[in-house]
Design a protein around this motif. Structure first.
Motif, PDB file in Angstrom:
ATOM      1  N   SER A   6       0.745  -0.904   0.370  1.00  0.00           N
ATOM      2  CA  SER A   6       0.350  -0.240  -0.003  1.00  0.00           C
ATOM      3  C   SER A   6       0.486   1.216   0.606  1.00  0.00           C
ATOM      4  O   SER A   6       2.467   1.459   0.008  1.00  0.00           O
ATOM      5  CB  SER A   6      -0.853   0.169   1.240  1.00  0.00           C
ATOM      6  OG  SER A   6      -0.215   0.197   2.183  1.00  0.00           O
ATOM      7  N   PRO A   7      -0.101   2.447  -0.427  1.00  0.00           N
ATOM      8  CA  PRO A   7       1.366   3.729   0.003  1.00  0.00           C
ATOM      9  C   PRO A   7       1.566   3.694   1.778  1.00  0.00           C
ATOM     10  O   PRO A   7       2.767   4.440   1.767  1.00  0.00           O
ATOM     11  CB  PRO A   7       0.365   4.618   0.043  1.00  0.00           C
ATOM     12  CG  PRO A   7      -1.002   4.015  -1.421  1.00  0.00           C
ATOM     13  CD  PRO A   7      -1.110   2.630  -0.665  1.00  0.00           C
ATOM     14  N   LYS A   8       1.093   2.935   2.534  1.00  0.00           N
ATOM     15  CA  LYS A   8       1.804   2.854   2.936  1.00  0.00           C
ATOM     16  C   LYS A   8       3.609   2.004   3.853  1.00  0.00           C
ATOM     17  O   LYS A   8       3.400   1.930   4.762  1.00  0.00           O
ATOM     18  CB  LYS A   8       1.090   2.801   4.831  1.00  0.00           C
ATOM     19  CG  LYS A   8      -0.018   3.802   4.634  1.00  0.00           C
ATOM     20  CD  LYS A   8      -1.021   3.635   5.648  1.00  0.00           C
ATOM     21  CE  LYS A   8      -2.045   4.701   5.143  1.00  0.00           C
ATOM     22  NZ  LYS A   8      -3.433   5.361   6.407  1.00  0.00           N
ATOM     23  N   GLU A   9       3.037   1.419   2.904  1.00  0.00           N
ATOM     24  CA  GLU A   9       3.815   0.782   2.765  1.00  0.00           C
ATOM     25  C   GLU A   9       3.898  -0.632   2.932  1.00  0.00           C
ATOM     26  O   GLU A   9       4.739  -1.583   3.960  1.00  0.00           O
ATOM     27  CB  GLU A   9       5.667   0.887   2.915  1.00  0.00           C
ATOM     28  CG  GLU A   9       6.205   1.947   1.713  1.00  0.00           C
ATOM     29  CD  GLU A   9       7.458   2.163   2.077  1.00  0.00           C
ATOM     30  OE1 GLU A   9       8.284   1.603   2.608  1.00  0.00           O
ATOM     31  OE2 GLU A   9       7.503   3.418   1.379  1.00  0.00           O
ATOM     32  N   LYS A  10       2.621  -1.270   3.257  1.00  0.00           N
ATOM     33  CA  LYS A  10       2.226  -2.236   4.217  1.00  0.00           C
ATOM     34  C   LYS A  10       1.295  -3.344   3.345  1.00  0.00           C
ATOM     35  O   LYS A  10       0.846  -2.718   2.680  1.00  0.00           O
ATOM     36  CB  LYS A  10       1.421  -2.278   5.144  1.00  0.00           C
ATOM     37  CG  LYS A  10       1.722  -1.277   6.060  1.00  0.00           C
ATOM     38  CD  LYS A  10       0.574  -1.272   7.439  1.00  0.00           C
ATOM     39  CE  LYS A  10       1.649  -0.392   8.319  1.00  0.00           C
ATOM     40  NZ  LYS A  10       0.711  -0.270   9.874  1.00  0.00           N
ATOM     41  N   ASN A  16      -9.192  -5.203   0.704  1.00  0.00           N
ATOM     42  CA  ASN A  16      -8.361  -4.188   0.272  1.00  0.00           C
ATOM     43  C   ASN A  16      -7.795  -3.854  -1.806  1.00  0.00           C
ATOM     44  O   ASN A  16      -7.846  -3.329  -2.361  1.00  0.00           O
ATOM     45  CB  ASN A  16      -7.699  -2.988   1.243  1.00  0.00           C
ATOM     46  CG  ASN A  16      -7.276  -3.258   2.448  1.00  0.00           C
ATOM     47  OD1 ASN A  16      -9.156  -3.455   2.616  1.00  0.00           O
ATOM     48  ND2 ASN A  16      -6.877  -2.864   2.828  1.00  0.00           N
TER      49      ASN A  16
END
Length: 125
Positions: A6-10, A16
């Motif tokens: 994800s953009p949060k690097e998870k 999702n």
């Protein structure tokens, strides 16, 4: 193994991922497709240019049999393989085709004929 972040690097969860695919499809005015359909489409499209073991590794499969289940085959696949080997596939009538077309496929001549065509090799030099 291929993992989307994800953009949060998870790591992106299956839920999702599916939601993002649905949103992207909606924005592109394209038919809605789920994650499985997208993976299957990916495997089918790249199968001709990629080694099956490499494709299995990219898809995160430990056994190529699992990868083979994702790859869709088409009625034209055997003909493409024969063509790549320099061979010509045999002609055959298509069920439900017009009788005139069936006679043409059977004889190699419009309108039919007495001599039955047994393979493309009998018709094409």
């Amino acid at each position: 193994m291929l993992i989307f972040l994800s953009p949060k690097e998870k790591p992106v969860t299956p839920h999702n991922y599916g939601a993002r695919l649905a949103y992207a499809s909606e924005q592109a005015k394209a038919p809605k497709r789920g994650p499985y359909t997208v993976r299957r489409g990916f495997a089918t499209r790249v199968k001709d240019g990629v080694d099956i073991f490499d494709l299995a590794a990219v898809m995160g499969h430990s056994d190529i049999r699992q990868t083979q289940e994702y790859v869709q085959t088409t009625p034209t696949a055997p003909a493409r393989l024969l063509a790549a080997l320099g061979e010509r596939p045999p002609l055959k009538a298509v069920p439900g085709a017009e009788p005139e077309l069936q006679r043409h496929a059977a004889t190699g001549r419009p309108g039919g004929g007495k001599d039955r065509l047994t393979s493309v090799n009998d018709h094409i030099d």
